[in-house]
Write a protein that holds these residues in place. Structure first.
Motif, PDB file in Angstrom:
ATOM      1  N   ASN A 184       0.563   9.099 -75.949  1.00  0.00           N
ATOM      2  CA  ASN A 184       1.190   9.635 -74.442  1.00  0.00           C
ATOM      3  C   ASN A 184       2.546  11.164 -75.583  1.00  0.00           C
ATOM      4  O   ASN A 184       2.608  11.758 -74.815  1.00  0.00           O
ATOM      5  N   GLN A 198     -10.420   6.192 -76.105  1.00  0.00           N
ATOM      6  CA  GLN A 198      -9.862   7.670 -76.265  1.00  0.00           C
ATOM      7  C   GLN A 198      -9.125   7.417 -76.972  1.00  0.00           C
ATOM      8  O   GLN A 198      -8.989   8.220 -77.888  1.00  0.00           O
ATOM      9  N   THR A 258       1.776   6.892 -69.922  1.00  0.00           N
ATOM     10  CA  THR A 258       0.837   7.477 -68.224  1.00  0.00           C
ATOM     11  C   THR A 258      -0.393   6.582 -68.352  1.00  0.00           C
ATOM     12  O   THR A 258      -0.729   6.166 -69.861  1.00  0.00           O
ATOM     13  N   SER A 259      -1.453   6.491 -67.662  1.00  0.00           N
ATOM     14  CA  SER A 259      -2.274   5.166 -67.037  1.00  0.00           C
ATOM     15  C   SER A 259      -3.675   6.333 -68.115  1.00  0.00           C
ATOM     16  O   SER A 259      -5.184   5.373 -67.384  1.00  0.00           O
ATOM     17  N   ASN A 260      -3.662   7.332 -68.191  1.00  0.00           N
ATOM     18  CA  ASN A 260      -4.959   8.348 -68.141  1.00  0.00           C
ATOM     19  C   ASN A 260      -5.810   8.550 -69.242  1.00  0.00           C
ATOM     20  O   ASN A 260      -6.858   8.873 -68.874  1.00  0.00           O
ATOM     21  N   PHE A 261      -4.860   7.592 -70.478  1.00  0.00           N
ATOM     22  CA  PHE A 261      -6.046   7.618 -71.408  1.00  0.00           C
ATOM     23  C   PHE A 261      -6.994   5.752 -71.232  1.00  0.00           C
ATOM     24  O   PHE A 261      -5.770   5.125 -71.099  1.00  0.00           O
ATOM     25  N   SER A 262      -7.589   5.419 -72.292  1.00  0.00           N
ATOM     26  CA  SER A 262      -8.148   4.874 -71.856  1.00  0.00           C
ATOM     27  C   SER A 262      -8.413   4.057 -73.501  1.00  0.00           C
ATOM     28  O   SER A 262      -7.745   5.000 -74.366  1.00  0.00           O
TER      29      SER A 262
END
Length: 210
Positions: free
Chosen positions: A76, A49, A42-46
């Motif tokens: 992830n 983070q 997923t690309s929800n985390f930078s």
């Protein structure tokens, strides 16, 4: 060999791939099955983070290989876990590391730092290590969640010991590029080192097993 890390006799154990004797001996069926789970991305985390500030800086400046995608997939996997945590759950991610960019490796081997913490989460720690010839860790253990490490380049030696106050040698194994192995305190203590003539790079993934 000189020691820089504080915290198993069978020379024929030179393996490619996972050392299943060391990896899975004494583990439950659920823990074995957890290693077969698919990698979910997923690309929800930078980067901010997930990575340590030092890892962000050193990847950006080319001082360490860019393992951002690997770290993202490890994180992830951690977030997707529903079973009790085990470092074995990260095997599918580590299997996807096939080789390192040799230009990045050249720069990395010139880095004065030898131990690089990429992720330092309470449930996940990821460390990239440059083992110079002659370097060896102290004899040490890992809690319930254990440690899995992969040789990214070179060859390492691992000595395994009884998990006792006065550890006794159980086995000696050597691992080549691409090999992985797992250990926790139920299996034994271990000592990792580079008795060979060239530098080695390895990636270590730890979890306390909550």
């Amino acid at each position: 060999m000189k020691s820089f890390i504080s915290n198993t006799t069978n020379e024929r154990n030179t393996l490619r791939g996972i050392n299943y004797f060391h990896s899975f001996q004494g583990l439950s069926k659920n823990e074995k099955n957890s290693s077969q789970s698919e990698v979910k991305t997923t690309s929800n985390f930078s980067r901010e983070q997930i990575l340590t500030s030092n890892a962000i800086f050193q990847m950006a400046t080319g001082q360490v290989p860019d393992l951002w995608e690997v770290c993202l997939n490890l994180y992830n996997t951690l977030k997707a876990c529903t079973a009790p945590l085990s470092a074995i759950q990260f095997v599918p991610v580590l299997e996807q590391i096939y080789s390192l960019d040799q230009q990045q490796v050249k720069r990395f081997l010139k880095n004065r730092e030898h131990r690089h913490v990429l992720i330092d989460h309470e449930l996940l720690k990821v460390v990239l290590i440059h083992w110079k010839p002659g370097t060896v860790s102290a004899i040490h253990g890992h809690p319930k969640g254990g440690c899995i490490f992969k040789i990214l380049q070179g060859k390492l030696e691992e000595l395994r010991f009884t998990p006792t106050h006065s550890p006794k040698l159980l086995s000696t194994s050597s691992y080549k590029t691409g090999a992985m192995t797992y250990i926790d305190d139920r299996i034994g203590y271990h000592q990792v080192g580079n008795p060979y003539g060239i530098s080695v790079i390895s990636l270590h993934v730890y979890t306390p097993g909550k």
